[in-house]
Design an enzyme around this catalytic site. Structure first.
Site, PDB file in Angstrom:
ATOM      1  N   GLU A 258      48.773  30.152  42.915  1.00 14.18           N
ATOM      2  CA  GLU A 258      47.808  30.285  41.978  1.00 14.18           C
ATOM      3  C   GLU A 258      46.334  30.596  43.020  1.00 14.18           C
ATOM      4  O   GLU A 258      46.479  29.810  43.665  1.00 14.18           O
ATOM      5  CB  GLU A 258      47.622  28.140  41.402  1.00 14.18           C
ATOM      6  CG  GLU A 258      46.648  28.971  40.065  1.00 14.18           C
ATOM      7  CD  GLU A 258      45.273  28.673  40.233  1.00 14.18           C
ATOM      8  OE1 GLU A 258      44.576  29.084  40.914  1.00 14.18           O
ATOM      9  OE2 GLU A 258      44.717  27.201  39.928  1.00 14.18           O
ATOM     10  N   CYS A 292      38.605  29.386  40.515  1.00 10.41           N
ATOM     11  CA  CYS A 292      39.478  30.609  39.699  1.00 10.41           C
ATOM     12  C   CYS A 292      39.594  31.469  38.874  1.00 10.41           C
ATOM     13  O   CYS A 292      39.436  32.555  38.555  1.00 10.41           O
ATOM     14  CB  CYS A 292      40.431  30.575  40.415  1.00 10.41           C
ATOM     15  SG  CYS A 292      40.929  30.199  40.033  1.00 10.41           S
ATOM     16  N   GLU A 389      36.115  38.392  43.697  1.00 12.51           N
ATOM     17  CA  GLU A 389      35.718  37.596  43.280  1.00 12.51           C
ATOM     18  C   GLU A 389      33.586  37.121  44.527  1.00 12.51           C
ATOM     19  O   GLU A 389      34.532  36.888  45.207  1.00 12.51           O
ATOM     20  CB  GLU A 389      36.918  35.797  43.519  1.00 12.51           C
ATOM     21  CG  GLU A 389      37.872  35.621  42.685  1.00 12.51           C
ATOM     22  CD  GLU A 389      38.425  34.493  42.635  1.00 12.51           C
ATOM     23  OE1 GLU A 389      38.724  34.552  43.860  1.00 12.51           O
ATOM     24  OE2 GLU A 389      39.069  33.987  41.073  1.00 12.51           O
TER      25      GLU A 389
HETATM   26  C1  SIN Z   1      40.644  26.778  39.740  1.00 16.36           C
HETATM   27  O1  SIN Z   1      39.511  27.395  40.145  1.00 16.36           O
HETATM   28  O2  SIN Z   1      41.702  26.506  41.153  1.00 16.36           O
HETATM   29  C2  SIN Z   1      41.249  26.096  39.112  1.00 16.36           C
HETATM   30  C3  SIN Z   1      39.736  26.029  38.276  1.00 16.36           C
HETATM   31  C4  SIN Z   1      40.757  24.621  36.828  1.00 16.36           C
HETATM   32  O3  SIN Z   1      41.328  24.280  37.018  1.00 16.36           O
HETATM   33  O4  SIN Z   1      39.759  24.805  35.870  1.00 16.36           O
END
Ligand code: SIN
Length: 486
Positions: A258, A292, A389
């Site tokens: 991820e 993210c 980002e």
């Molecule tokens: C993340 O920023 O890695 C996950 C964000 C989320 O679970 O909403």
């Protein structure tokens, strides 16, 4: 605000949890963990060496033999006890999180609920690890497909969600019958260790869940170098994900990644602007812009551009920056100085290339890790913030004229995690949802994270899904039984 506020001080552990034992590093080496709001030392955790990490893997391999053979109901019961304990200790877990990560207490409490919800979800899913039967190739032959746990799993988790990014991996793994070794981010290990205290109290057997801390390189090389580890799940940057994927090639370990995103947030001229601003605020400023799935680029159609900018600027005026323990604070310190520098770099680059500042002071590195929210317009694709980002409270708006232009701009990135758009035209909703290249699409919605939906990206944003029934499948292997005719 300090550790003395904990109602259950036993939740604050400065040792690793391996095979049901709390251990220090054999070398005695530790690493310091600082509060990002004020730089104060929160505590220290061990720097384990490779042989100590292998011990954790061996413990997980031994525990796997027993854990996998329990009934799904037994595994689900242990997970539900763990879930319940997380909620009992919600305030302490949230306090530890704000101390090490900085986020406002309200958000930390929300993250504990979010984290616990993954444990509950997968406890419920454990009993639905269904297989299938398929008509055989010959008369009297039967084909049966079962799902089996993959074995020992490793998880490397990030600092931005110190509890939830662990539970959405470990909940799925343990429900499926796997065991796990977790390496939490070095900036935020105490949330993980507190979860281990509660796992033990919930009766999760020794070796099933282990937490190791130390050098990221040593731990990742040891975990991927050990053939007993059959799967790695990682949340973090695309660059690190790429390296881990290469390391997993040696022993053909399964991998879930991820990774980074560059989420577009499109506002069409038929959108409900009030709703779009609400969605933009939660999407951009959750965790002070450090997720993210945060909107990284706002694309706004010309006819509604000025109204949207004015309404967003007004909403941003209500944000309050400060220590996460202060009442009313909505935006905390960023995790460290590098994070602040990135925002400053994106801001200065954008301004030099023609962006206009609508509200918020220029971010700078003299205010510790604090950055006031800033809104820029007149963004163009030459700017760094269109391609990387920002991971901070900088909202950047670009104007567009046609739907085709918006889709092309939105998709002009190697990333494909989340994308958002606002429109009330049902035909446009389907067209745009189909055309956007992302694993998650928020349609008139800015908060897309929950345990029941498959979270994950396409392109360079990752592989695999977390949450939902698909998240459980990531920790299983299909086994096909071919039963011949009698
Ligand atoms: C993340 O920023 O890695 C996950 C964000 C989320 O679970 O909403």
């Amino acid at each position: 605000m300090s550790l003395s506020r904990l109602k259950s001080p036993r939740l604050f552990r400065q040792q690793c949890y391996v095979d049901g034992r709390w251990i220090d590093a054999g070398t005695g080496k530790t690493l310091d963990v600082h509060n990002p709001a004020n730089g104060e030392l929160v505590g220290q955790v061990p720097v384990l060496e490779a042989d100590e990490i292998d011990t954790a893997v061996n413990a997980a391999a031994t525990a796997f033999r027993h854990w996998r053979s329990r009934t799904a109901q037994e595994r689900a019961d242990r997970l539900m006890d763990w879930h319940d304990l997380m909620l009992v200790h919600r305030e302490d877990l949230a306090t530890l999180m704000t101390l090490e990560q900085g986020k406002p207490m309200g958000e930390s409490r929300g993250e504990i609920d979010y984290a616990a919800s993954f444990i509950r979800w997968f406890a419920e899913e454990a009993r639905r690890m269904y297989g299938e039967t398929i008509p055989g190739a010959r008369i009297g032959q039967h084909i049966v497909v079962t799902r089996q746990p993959v074995g020992v799993c490793a998880a490397i988790t990030p600092w931005n969600f110190p509890a939830a990014m662990i539970t959405r991996k470990v909940g799925a793994a343990l429900a499926a019958g796997c065991t796990m070794v977790v390496k939490p981010a070095s900036a935020t290990p105490f949330s993980a260790l507190a979860l281990a205290v509660l796992a033990e109290e919930a009766g999760i057997p020794h070796g099933v869940f282990n937490v190791v801390t130390g050098s990221a390189d040593t731990i990742s090389e040891t975990l991927t170098g050990n053939p007993a580890v059959r799967k790695l799940s990682f949340t973090g940057s695309t660059d690190v994900g790429r390296r881990l994927m290469a390391q997993c090639a040696e022993h053909i370990q399964k991998i879930s990644l991820e990774l980074g995103g560059n989420a577009p947030f499109i506002v069409f001229d038929d959108a409900d602007i009030g709703r779009a601003v609400e969605g933009a605020m939660v999407c951009k400023f959750r965790n002070t812009g450090q997720t993210c799935v945060c909107a990284n680029r706002f694309l706004v159609q010309s006819a509604v551009h000025d109204n949207f900018v004015a309404a967003l600027a007004e909403a941003m005026g209500k944000l309050r920056v400060g220590d996460g323990f202060e009442e009313g604070v909505t935006q905390s310190a960023l995790i460290n100085g590098d994070a602040v520098e990135k925002v400053v770099e994106h801001f200065e680059d954008a301004l030099a290339k023609g962006a206009k500042r609508v509200c918020g002071p220029a971010p700078d590195t003299d205010r510790g890790n604090y950055v006031q929210p800033v809104l820029l317009t007149d963004i163009n694709t030459d700017m760094k913030l269109c391609h990387e980002e920002t991971f901070g409270p900088l909202a950047a708006i670009m104007r567009f004229d046609t739907e085709e232009e918006a889709i092309a701009l939105a998709n002009a990135t190697p990333y494909g995690l989340a994308a958002y758009f606002y429109s009330r035209d049902i035909h446009r909703v389907w067209r745009v949802a189909d055309a956007l290249e992302a694993g998650i699409i928020g349609i008139n919605e800015g908060l897309i994270s929950n345990p029941m939906a498959p979270f994950g990206g396409i392109k360079e944003s990752g592989l695999g899904r977390e949450g939902s029934r698909h998240g459980l499948n990531e920790y299983t292997e299909l086994k096909y039984l071919c039963m011949g005719a009698q």
